[in-house]
Design an enzyme around this catalytic site. Structure first.
Site, PDB file in Angstrom:
ATOM      1  N   ASP A 269       1.493  -1.125   0.190  1.00 25.46           N
ATOM      2  CA  ASP A 269       0.179   0.061   0.012  1.00 25.46           C
ATOM      3  C   ASP A 269       0.744   1.081   0.363  1.00 25.46           C
ATOM      4  O   ASP A 269       2.224   0.729   0.458  1.00 25.46           O
ATOM      5  CB  ASP A 269      -0.792  -0.434   0.943  1.00 25.46           C
ATOM      6  CG  ASP A 269      -2.194   0.652   0.620  1.00 25.46           C
ATOM      7  OD1 ASP A 269      -2.994   0.187   1.835  1.00 25.46           O
ATOM      8  OD2 ASP A 269      -2.329   1.475  -0.237  1.00 25.46           O
TER       9      ASP A 269
HETATM   10  C1  GLC Z   1      -5.041   4.065   0.128  1.00 26.53           C
HETATM   11  C2  GLC Z   1      -5.206   3.274  -0.378  1.00 26.53           C
HETATM   12  C3  GLC Z   1      -5.363   1.837  -1.114  1.00 26.53           C
HETATM   13  C4  GLC Z   1      -4.612   3.005  -1.685  1.00 26.53           C
HETATM   14  C5  GLC Z   1      -4.232   3.226  -2.519  1.00 26.53           C
HETATM   15  C6  GLC Z   1      -3.334   4.252  -3.849  1.00 26.53           C
HETATM   16  O1  GLC Z   1      -3.684   4.554   0.692  1.00 26.53           O
HETATM   17  O2  GLC Z   1      -5.536   2.229   1.175  1.00 26.53           O
HETATM   18  O3  GLC Z   1      -6.333   1.676  -1.254  1.00 26.53           O
HETATM   19  O4  GLC Z   1      -4.944   2.126  -3.952  1.00 26.53           O
HETATM   20  O5  GLC Z   1      -3.291   3.856  -1.312  1.00 26.53           O
HETATM   21  O6  GLC Z   1      -4.337   5.759  -3.705  1.00 26.53           O
END
Ligand code: GLC
Length: 737
Positions: A269
């Site tokens: 993430d």
């Molecule tokens: C965010 C979310 C994830 C997302 C990523 C990119 O913090 O937790 O679901 O795909 O970052 O935006």
């Protein structure tokens, strides 16, 4: 006398059989060929890459892309959120939107709505059409779907997920992923694992038993990987048993890659990576979004400071980390490319097409759940002389903006008010806001600007003058509502809605509530409304879908994918104090263990306000002649449950026959019953159909913590068949020998 087939017929049949067999072999061979020659190509590329080039393949070069190897014609990988639609283009090196004018898309309904359809075919259409838009926007990885289990009604991101039951989530996530990937775009199932709340999400340490982990929180990920063949998976922010889940020895290396045989890429993430050694050795393949100056923002050339960048390169050069560790990552990221942007004849995708709008509308109308319909309040007939008052900010508020990374820039978004006005051409449709929420930026909520009293006075005046009132309220995508980054802080409706509903019903009892939420809410006002439908966040076609159901053009068939507890403490996660939710000193214990959602309500005998699997229809159905094909089953058998479903009303409609299984005399604690099968059946008025639902006996296994493996208990089981978890028509007994 036995008839003998003429000779030429026999020859013909043999030839047909032979040709089918060769076609099948060719098909498998060609698939195997593809897999084989992909691996062969990877083998030929690997030795030609320098160490630096290999390391650069394992981390971001910008907010949403990773480097390729231009020298060898290996392209970059481009990723985009999210689960409900392709997010607007984001800047190269900041969270600001890029301001493109060609990235407006179709916003599909939130995944709770898809879950409520209980329709795997529709999940496949959803994934395929969304995948077409991701392909057209030249994205190689779509950062969705999310399948974290709905444990608490406070979780800000529940709207992005598929509800509280692992079987329902597993059954819908597979066709969704296959649909996306048919476009040559990788799905990235997320967030692996145990990211079941937003509060303290980036630091909270989850403690949960092996049994609950394997029986509740992992099944949808396992199905996504083993049946959906997901080409990517995203690690989560939180810890599990003290280690960050994005690079977790047990979750990533042992369970995901070794036991489940996952051959795709593990993507972090954004800023969920915390260690070079752990990221390298515990199976992280691509590091995204790390804030390297410690503040989460970016500094000059900071991508080289990523954990899997220079620090990784140094440890490879010193021999602290073997190059075999790197090569496994490189194989996976190359395999991702051969499945996506290096795959020949990839379809071109499409954007904002009528088909996409139709699928978005169909998921929306099939997902809306009719919860209450006294005096046949719904459907409402469109007739001259009828005055409909539509009251509530959610009648006009955009629900595709906000909510965090799943937010979208749709080409259009039909609001509930617009949809109702478009459909009710003969009636007079009036609107007033009734209440106002403050504007919210990412983590700041500004106070409302309008005078709340005057809004209320206006609403009551309008309600008094109307024949029927539709209150369109609920939650929204603001901070501390249904939004990423934090959780809700109250179980009841916010923004003064509860008082407003009471005031309105005092002047006009012909009141129906169209509830827009991604979570359960308290309903102290329930006996003040005649009609109530859970209408989710429905995306671009929201207003048309709502009007389809309100007018009766579509007969609602949605079923709740999660329970609505009467009070928050009736929910399992909130029955053990702060240690269970949100945690104490950044550690939380899932003390309800396997008893999540209806499992808690049924086993603890705490009746919910509305039960998992519940949903009304404008017509009526009967389930009868329910029987299993046998009394006794061996462990490798399939239980076949037959049921006749009749539409006894005077409107076509659809019913969801649900099969739950329990074992009262089990040697281990078990939920009273668990969903193990369902089927949705469409019936014309007066029509009857016979359905068969198959449950493999192995699905009755429990996870034996002593053996660290699944075990099928012999003995008697109860099979509960009905159209809601709390509306069982028949309970059968079967025995596993
Ligand atoms: C965010 C979310 C994830 C997302 C990523 C990119 O913090 O937790 O679901 O795909 O970052 O935006």
């Amino acid at each position: 006398m036995k008839k003998i087939l003429p000779f030429h017929l026999i020859i013909g049949i043999v030839l047909i059989l032979v040709s089918c067999q060769t076609k099948k072999e060719n098909a498998t061979r060609s698939t195997t060929n593809t897999n084989q020659n992909i691996e062969a190509k990877i083998d030929s590329i690997l030795p030609r890459l320098t160490l630096e080039e290999k390391v650069d393949l394992c981390h971001a070069q910008s907010k949403f892309s990773t480097k390729g190897v231009a020298r060898l014609g290996i392209p970059e990988i481009w990723m985009s959120d999210g689960p409900h639609g392709v997010r607007a283009e984001i800047s190269w090196d900041s969270w600001d939107y890029a301001g493109w004018t060609n990235d407006s898309i179709t916003a599909f309904p939130a995944l709770t709505c898809l879950a409520a359809t209980f329709n795997p075919d529709l999940a496949g259409d959803y994934g395929f059409n969304l995948g077409e838009e991701a392909r057209y926007r030249k994205k190689d990885v779509l950062l969705g779907p999310g399948v974290n289990i709905y444990r608490t009604p406070f979780n800000g991101r529940n709207f992005e997920y598929l509800g509280e039951d692992p079987f329902l989530a597993s059954t819908l996530v597979v066709p969704y992923i296959k649909g996306v990937q048919k476009n040559g775009v990788a799905a990235c199932v997320k967030h692996f694992a145990l990211n079941n709340q937003e509060h303290w999400r980036d630091v909270v340490n989850v403690e949960v038993s092996d049994r609950a982990l394997h029986e509740i929180y992992l099944p949808a990920f396992k199905a996504a990987v083993q049946k959906g063949n997901s080409w990517a998976i995203m690690g989560a922010y939180n810890k599990f048993r003290g280690q960050y889940t994005t690079h977790h020895k047990l979750l990533t290396n042992k369970i995901l890659k070794s036991e489940w045989g996952f051959d795709g890429v593990v993507i972090s993430d954004w800023s969920s990576t915390h260690s070079t050694l752990e990221a390298a050795n515990n199976g992280l393949d691509i590091e995204m979004g790390t804030g390297t100056d410690g503040l989460g923002t970016t500094t000059e050339n900071h991508y080289q400071h990523y954990y899997l960048a220079n620090p990784f390169l140094e440890k490879l050069k010193s021999g602290e980390i073997s190059e075999a560790v790197l090569n496994d990552k490189v194989r996976r990221v190359l395999r991702l490319r051969f499945r996506t942007n290096m795959k020949a004849n990839r379809p071109l995708g499409s954007l904002n097409t009528p088909e996409h709008h139709e699928v978005a509308r169909k998921v929306a109308t099939e997902g809306i759940v009719l919860l209450k319909n006294d005096d046949n309040f719904f459907p409402i007939e469109d007739k001259a002389g009828l005055t409909i008052a539509v009251i509530g900010e959610n009648a006009t508020r955009s629900m595709t903006a906000g909510g965090g990374s799943s937010e979208l820039k749709p080409q259009f978004e039909i609001s509930p008010l617009e949809g109702i006005k478009a459909r009710f051409k003969n009636a007079k449709v009036l609107h007033t806001m009734g209440y106002e929420t403050g504007v919210s930026e990412y983590d700041v909520v500004h106070p409302p600007t309008l005078n709340q009293d005057s809004l209320k006075t206006e609403a009551i005046k309008l309600a008094k003058s109307a024949d029927v009132v539709l209150f369109v309220g609920g939650l929204n995508k603001s901070h501390l509502q249904d939004s990423e980054g934090d959780d809700r802080q109250q179980y009841g409706l916010p923004f003064g809605q509860e008082a407003l509903i009471n005031d309105i019903s005092n002047v006009n009892e012909n009141l129906g509530f169209i509830l827009l939420t991604g979570n359960a809410v308290a309903m102290p006002w329930l006996d003040r409304v005649k009609g109530l439908m859970e209408s989710w966040y429905l995306g671009s076609m929201a207003g048309h879908a709502i009007a389809d159901v309100v007018s009766g053009d579509v007969n609602p068939s949605g079923k709740l994918p999660f329970s609505f507890p009467k009070a928050l403490e009736d929910n399992g996660a909130h029955a053990f104090g702060e240690t269970s939710y949100p945690g104490v000193d950044m550690t939380q214990h899932y003390k309800e263990d396997i008893l999540v959602g209806y499992r808690w309500h049924d086993t603890k005998n705490i009746a919910p306000l509305y039960a998992f699997g519940f949903g009304l229809s404008y017509t009526a159905f009967e389930l009868e002649n329910i029987a299993s094909d046998k009394e006794n089953y061996t462990k490798n058998a399939h239980i076949k449950i037959k049921c006749d479903v009749s539409n006894t009303g005077n409107l076509a409609g659809a019913e969801v026959v649900q099969v739950y299984v329990g074992k009262k005399d089990s040697k281990v604690d078990r939920a009273l019953k668990e969903l193990k099968g369902f089927t949705k059946v469409t019936l014309d008025k007066g029509e009857q159909k016979s359905v068969t639902i198959e449950v493999p006996v192995e699905a009755l296994a429990f996870y034996n913590e002593e053996k660290s493996d699944w075990e099928i208990e012999t003995g008697d089981y109860q099979i509960y068949v009905g159209n809601a978890s709390n509306n069982i028509s028949e309970t059968l007994k079967i025995t596993v020998k």
